[in-house]
Every structure is written in structure tokens, then in C-alpha cells.
Design a protein around this motif. Sequence first.
Motif, PDB file in Angstrom:
ATOM      1  N   LYS A   1      -8.510  10.984   0.534  1.00  0.00           N
ATOM      2  CA  LYS A   1      -8.344   9.523   0.427  1.00  0.00           C
ATOM      3  C   LYS A   1      -6.861   9.147   0.358  1.00  0.00           C
ATOM      4  N   THR A   2      -6.084   9.963  -0.383  1.00  0.00           N
ATOM      5  CA  THR A   2      -4.651   9.651  -0.533  1.00  0.00           C
ATOM      6  C   THR A   2      -3.962   9.710   0.827  1.00  0.00           C
ATOM      7  N   THR A   3      -4.268  10.766   1.612  1.00  0.00           N
ATOM      8  CA  THR A   3      -3.620  10.885   2.921  1.00  0.00           C
ATOM      9  C   THR A   3      -4.001   9.697   3.806  1.00  0.00           C
ATOM     10  N   GLU A   4      -5.282   9.347   3.782  1.00  0.00           N
ATOM     11  CA  GLU A   4      -5.742   8.242   4.630  1.00  0.00           C
ATOM     12  C   GLU A   4      -5.012   6.942   4.240  1.00  0.00           C
ATOM     13  N   ALA A   5      -4.949   6.686   2.926  1.00  0.00           N
ATOM     14  CA  ALA A   5      -4.291   5.450   2.481  1.00  0.00           C
ATOM     15  C   ALA A   5      -2.808   5.466   2.865  1.00  0.00           C
ATOM     16  N   PHE A   6      -2.192   6.625   2.720  1.00  0.00           N
ATOM     17  CA  PHE A   6      -0.773   6.733   3.082  1.00  0.00           C
ATOM     18  C   PHE A   6      -0.575   6.485   4.583  1.00  0.00           C
ATOM     19  N   LEU A   7      -1.430   7.153   5.384  1.00  0.00           N
ATOM     20  CA  LEU A   7      -1.285   6.990   6.845  1.00  0.00           C
ATOM     21  C   LEU A   7      -1.486   5.537   7.255  1.00  0.00           C
ATOM     22  N   LYS A   8      -2.433   4.877   6.594  1.00  0.00           N
ATOM     23  CA  LYS A   8      -2.677   3.464   6.917  1.00  0.00           C
ATOM     24  C   LYS A   8      -1.463   2.607   6.568  1.00  0.00           C
TER      25      LYS A   8
ATOM     26  N   LYS B   1       3.399   6.650  -1.871  1.00  0.00           N
ATOM     27  CA  LYS B   1       4.647   7.145  -1.285  1.00  0.00           C
ATOM     28  C   LYS B   1       5.070   8.539  -1.755  1.00  0.00           C
ATOM     29  N   GLU B   2       4.446   9.032  -2.828  1.00  0.00           N
ATOM     30  CA  GLU B   2       4.856  10.364  -3.292  1.00  0.00           C
ATOM     31  C   GLU B   2       4.530  11.469  -2.279  1.00  0.00           C
ATOM     32  N   ILE B   3       3.649  11.169  -1.322  1.00  0.00           N
ATOM     33  CA  ILE B   3       3.355  12.227  -0.323  1.00  0.00           C
ATOM     34  C   ILE B   3       4.181  12.063   0.953  1.00  0.00           C
ATOM     35  N   ASP B   4       5.105  11.110   0.945  1.00  0.00           N
ATOM     36  CA  ASP B   4       5.974  10.905   2.108  1.00  0.00           C
ATOM     37  C   ASP B   4       7.132  11.897   2.035  1.00  0.00           C
ATOM     38  N   GLY B   5       7.131  12.862   2.888  1.00  0.00           N
ATOM     39  CA  GLY B   5       8.201  13.871   2.853  1.00  0.00           C
ATOM     40  C   GLY B   5       8.275  14.575   4.187  1.00  0.00           C
ATOM     41  N   VAL B   6       8.273  15.913   4.117  1.00  0.00           N
ATOM     42  CA  VAL B   6       8.336  16.688   5.361  1.00  0.00           C
ATOM     43  C   VAL B   6       7.164  17.661   5.373  1.00  0.00           C
TER      44      VAL B   6
ATOM     45  N   ASN C   1       0.826  -1.214   0.000  1.00  0.00           N
ATOM     46  CA  ASN C   1       0.000   0.000   0.000  1.00  0.00           C
ATOM     47  C   ASN C   1       0.860   1.263   0.000  1.00  0.00           C
ATOM     48  N   TYR C   2       1.989   1.197   0.687  1.00  0.00           N
ATOM     49  CA  TYR C   2       2.863   2.362   0.743  1.00  0.00           C
ATOM     50  C   TYR C   2       3.337   2.739  -0.669  1.00  0.00           C
ATOM     51  N   ASN C   3       3.656   1.731  -1.442  1.00  0.00           N
ATOM     52  CA  ASN C   3       4.159   2.002  -2.790  1.00  0.00           C
ATOM     53  C   ASN C   3       3.159   2.795  -3.628  1.00  0.00           C
ATOM     54  N   LYS C   4       1.861   2.663  -3.300  1.00  0.00           N
ATOM     55  CA  LYS C   4       0.834   3.371  -4.085  1.00  0.00           C
ATOM     56  C   LYS C   4       0.720   4.849  -3.710  1.00  0.00           C
TER      57      LYS C   4
ATOM     58  N   TYR D   1      -8.538   7.643  11.187  1.00  0.00           N
ATOM     59  CA  TYR D   1      -7.674   8.403  10.290  1.00  0.00           C
ATOM     60  C   TYR D   1      -8.432   9.655   9.854  1.00  0.00           C
ATOM     61  N   HIS D   2      -8.795  10.471  10.846  1.00  0.00           N
ATOM     62  CA  HIS D   2      -9.669  11.596  10.572  1.00  0.00           C
ATOM     63  C   HIS D   2      -9.180  12.828  11.330  1.00  0.00           C
ATOM     64  N   PHE D   3      -9.066  13.929  10.596  1.00  0.00           N
ATOM     65  CA  PHE D   3      -8.588  15.173  11.210  1.00  0.00           C
ATOM     66  C   PHE D   3      -9.767  16.098  11.497  1.00  0.00           C
TER      67      PHE D   3
END
Length: 589
Positions: free
Chosen positions: A510-517, A333-338, A328-331, A470-472
Motif C-alpha cells: 500500500k505504501t509503494t502504491e500511495a507513493f507512486l500515485k 516520502k520516506e521511501i523516496d530514494g534510490v 500525499n507525497y508528504n505521507k 500501480y501493480h507489479f
Amino acid sequence: MRILDANISLQVCTFLKDFLNKISSFENVNQKIFEAFGINTFFENDIDFQRLKESVSNLAISSVEESDRAEYGDFQTNKELANKIAQQLAKRNISPEIIIEPTCGKGNFIIASLSNFKTVKKVFGIEIYKPYVWETKFGILDFFLSNPNTYKPEITITHCSIFDFDFKSISKQFPTEKLLIIGNPPWVTNSKLGGLNSSNLPKKSNFKNQNGLDAITGKGNFDIAEYITLTLLDAFQTHNGYLALLVKNSVIKNIVFDQKDNKYRVGEIEKYCIDSKKEFNVSVEAALLYCQLNSKPSFESTEFDFYSLEKRLVFGWLNNKFVSNLTNYNKTKEIDGVCPFEWRQGIKHDCANIMELERVNGHFVNKLSEEIKLEEDLIYGFLKSSDLKNTVIKNTRKHVIVTQTKVGQETSYIQHLYPDTYNYLKINISSFQARKSSIYNGKPQFSIFGIGDYSFKPYKVAISGLYKTYHFTLVLPQNNKPIMLDDTCYFIGFDKIEYAVYAIILLNSKTTEAFLKSITFSDAKRVFTKDLLMRLDLLSISKTITQKEIEKQIIYLNNKYSLSVKLSDWDSFINEMIPKKEKQLTLFG
Ligand SMILES: C[S@@+](CC[C@H](N)C(=O)[O-])C[C@H]1O[C@@H](n2cnc3c(N)ncnc32)[C@H](O)[C@@H]1O
């Protein structure tokens, strides 16, 4: 039946009654037991020998209640589970010559090993609790009396603390033999032991060399089982063999996480999830940690269901990132940064009875149900993790007294400016003095932590650190004052409502939620941490959502929560997130 606080079968009791009566010295008995069953030093001394002899001949079956064994993390593995684990290992053609059970308890893993591995030459068991040492020895006798033709390896059960046991001596003695380290080390954390005033800790209990602040904030909280597993890996990583230990999931996660620094020579790291409720009647996520020793270091682990052996996922290091689900991370990972904005933890005061208030009919009521009259100035709305259920919060049930605007600020000003508040705090000074955490030592009276300019930002986007939601949540000011959060929550703060709304739309995408998961571990005590949230690169997230979608979300929030946010600040929001260096390059480019 029980003798010397240990369970014993009738078969073993009858055998010992007869056997011990025939021999008068404990050295001779030890020799005879070794010859017949392979067990070394069955009696440590003559006193033990006389006590057992007397107990079996008078059948002095003890009725002593089992003592409180919380400090020993005592969760004995049932026979069926121990046997199933040994069977599964045997099916993988694991054929050990040396068995090590680091904290053998009642010995079920030793018996399971004796019945499933026919190649074993030596067995080492260590246990701190004497009745369990007896029970292990009785269990071994019972096994061999019931299976007289089974090959009998040399067995040594040592009564001592694992923290005093020298594993390196076994390591040196048997450099080439095939090993199996099998067992279930204690399920207890150093902080729990601290609370119990227990000394059942390794001598260097700060073994991860964490600094004082990490220890204070809980990063220094570790499981004794983790320390034991690492000690074993340290001693045996270059031996041929396997390690199979039942441990909490958090221990496995930490071991894989620390592989980046430790680089232990272990491969094929696998995690077999068990049903702890069924097996141990506890609600703790636990699994069998399995790995091969003397391998190229592995930095990931494959997770399976122990019972069906179905593969679930792979977690661990991918390049320099630690993730909970590699696929799932591979899908995402482009939002993994700072994250361009700094995530902060809420207020820590450790004095809920006095500091947390409710407003009832124009006055305040504290947690002790005392009615209090206080000036309004230092009172702020207050939210806890459990309050962060909705998407937007404008009102709070609870309030908190905010005694400082930054950590360490002098609090003497309260006496002059807010006499009612001061009197209330002063009357309750003993509650502040009773705060256990050392962070309050030497600090001004009524000090709090997790406070700074950022706490007073009017618009906040918050998430609970504790829940798997996974909710802000967008937190708006209440009566023109910023709302505060407690230290189980994390937030980023803004001066403009527009920025906060844009941020929440990006964070609830959805992208953030999937990334966080794909990077959080749902069985962690704190699912979200500052380190983890800081990986959310909002600028990259903004590129995964169309302007149309942002606009649609703004309209939805405006309508539902009576806001009047516009999209006009979007460009300046994006600009604010572009790192300074990049901005300079565009300027000169
Ligand atoms: C989780 S139980 C498991 C026992 C056994 N390995 C099994 O699987 O059934 C942990 C065991 O560790 C023992 N123990 C706790 N602290 C110890 C120490 N410092 N040294 C040796 N044994 C210890 C406890 O008495 C208990 O029997």
C-alpha cells in the motif's frame, strides 16, 4: 457564410461591400479602417484588397473544404470557452493594457478580450494561416459593428509564423504596460510534425538541448505549445502582467518541471482543467495554464477544476523532488530514494511482423500469418504491457526472436548455428531495413535494443510503463528460459526466486502504491519511466512492512501460484540492498 476561406457574418460582408467600393487604394482603406476600428494594416497589399473587394461585391462565397491542418495543431477555442476564460480573468481584477494572442486562429480570444477588458490599448495577434487572419479581422469588424460604442484599441494581426515573430520587439516597446498573454497555441508535437514531414517547427527544434539518445527514446519529444510558452516567458517574464494559455497537461507539467533550471520569474502558477472532449472533441488532457509574470519564481502549481473552480491538488518541486501530489507525497516520502536494483526497459526491435511469433501446433506463426520452422534456441517467451495484468506469469502467448545478447553484438553467428532462423530473418531483411529509427543505422543486421545480461535473469518483477495500473507482476521462466518483455515495460531481474518474490511483495504494498500515485502523472504518455522507478528505495519500503505481513504474503503467493518460497533468504536480501558504504561503516563501527 465564407469568403476567402474565412467565415464572415452578413453584417461584415454588407459593410465591406459598401465600404470598399467607395475607396480606390488599399492604403486609403487601411487608414480608414484604422480610424474606424483600430485595426492596423487591414490589407497587406493591393492584391489582397482587390481580391476581397471582388469577393464581397460578387458575393463569391467560397465552398473550399477546410484543408488538413494536422501540422498546425489546429483546435480552435469556441467562443463560449474563450469568453469564460476572459471573464474569469476579469473577475480577478486583471486589467491588461496590452493583449498578445500568439497564434490567434479565428480570433475568439481577441474578441473575448475586447469584450471583457476595458483597459486595453493595444492588441497583437499572430497567425500562420491566411484565412484565419481574415476571419480574425472580420470578427473584429463584426464585434465593433455590433458594439459601436466600445472603446477601440490599436489592433495588429500579423500573418506570419510565430517562429519568425520577434516578441522581444514588443517587450522592448512596452516595458511598463500591463500585459495579458492569452490564447491556445498549437497542439502538436515535434515528432508528429516529423512524421508529417512538416517544417512548422522552431529553427532550433532540439530546444531542450537533449542528446541524441533522449531524442531517440522519446525524451526529446516536445509539444510546439511548450516551445511557444517558453519563448513567451523568456520575452515577457520581467513585465507586469499575466499569461493564460490553453495547453496540454503535459506542457504544464514540463514547464513546472523545467522551472528548476529555468527559474522564470513567474508566480502563482495555476492549472485549470477543462473537458477537452466537450470543448474540442478530442481525448487529450488539457488545461488553462495561468501565471503571474514578474514574480518570485514559483516551482509548484495548484490544480483546479476550470468549471467549478474547486481546488484539487498541488504538484511540483518539494526540495529536490518532483511530485504530482504534494499532500500525499508528504505521507510517504520516506521511501523516496534510490532503488538498489536497476530498473531496465524491455526489448526494442521495431519489427513486430517478423520478430513476434505465436506457437501453433508445434510450429511458429508470425504476424503476417506465415508458418515458419525455426530452431528453439533464439526464441523466448515475450510479454507486452497489456499482458502484465496478473500478479504472477509463467506462460506467454507470444514469443520473440532474440538475435543478440548485448547491444551491438555481431549477428553473423546465427547463420552458422541456426540456419533456419537465419534464412527466415534474411528473407525478411527488407522489414528490418525499413525500420525508421536511426538507432539501427550502422548496427549489425537484425539488431535489437534493450538487451543485456539483465534480460536473461530468470526471475523478473515488471510493470507496464503505459498503464495507470500501480501493480507489479512476477515473471517466472517458461520451459527453463527467461521470459522477455517489450520496450513498453520496465523490470528488475533476479537470479533467485526468493528475492523476486520479496521484491514484488514490497512493490505491491500500500505504501509503494500511495507513493507512486503521489509522483506519477496519470495523463503522461508513459506513466512510469526508469527515472521514476529508480526512486523506489526498496530498503526503506522494507522498513514499512512487518515480517508477519511478508510471511502472510509469501504463504498467499505460494498457495495461489504453487510456489515454494521461504522467508529464509530475507536477511540476505536486505543485506544485498544495503549500500556498500554503509556496510563498511557497520563493519568498522
Ligand atoms: C490550437 S489552435 C488555437 C487558435 C486560437 N488561438 C484559439 O484559441 O482559437 C492553434 C493555432 O495556431 C496556428 N499556428 C500553427 N502553427 C503556427 C505558427 N508556426 N505560427 C503561427 N500560428 C500557427 C494554427 O493555424 C491555429 O490557428
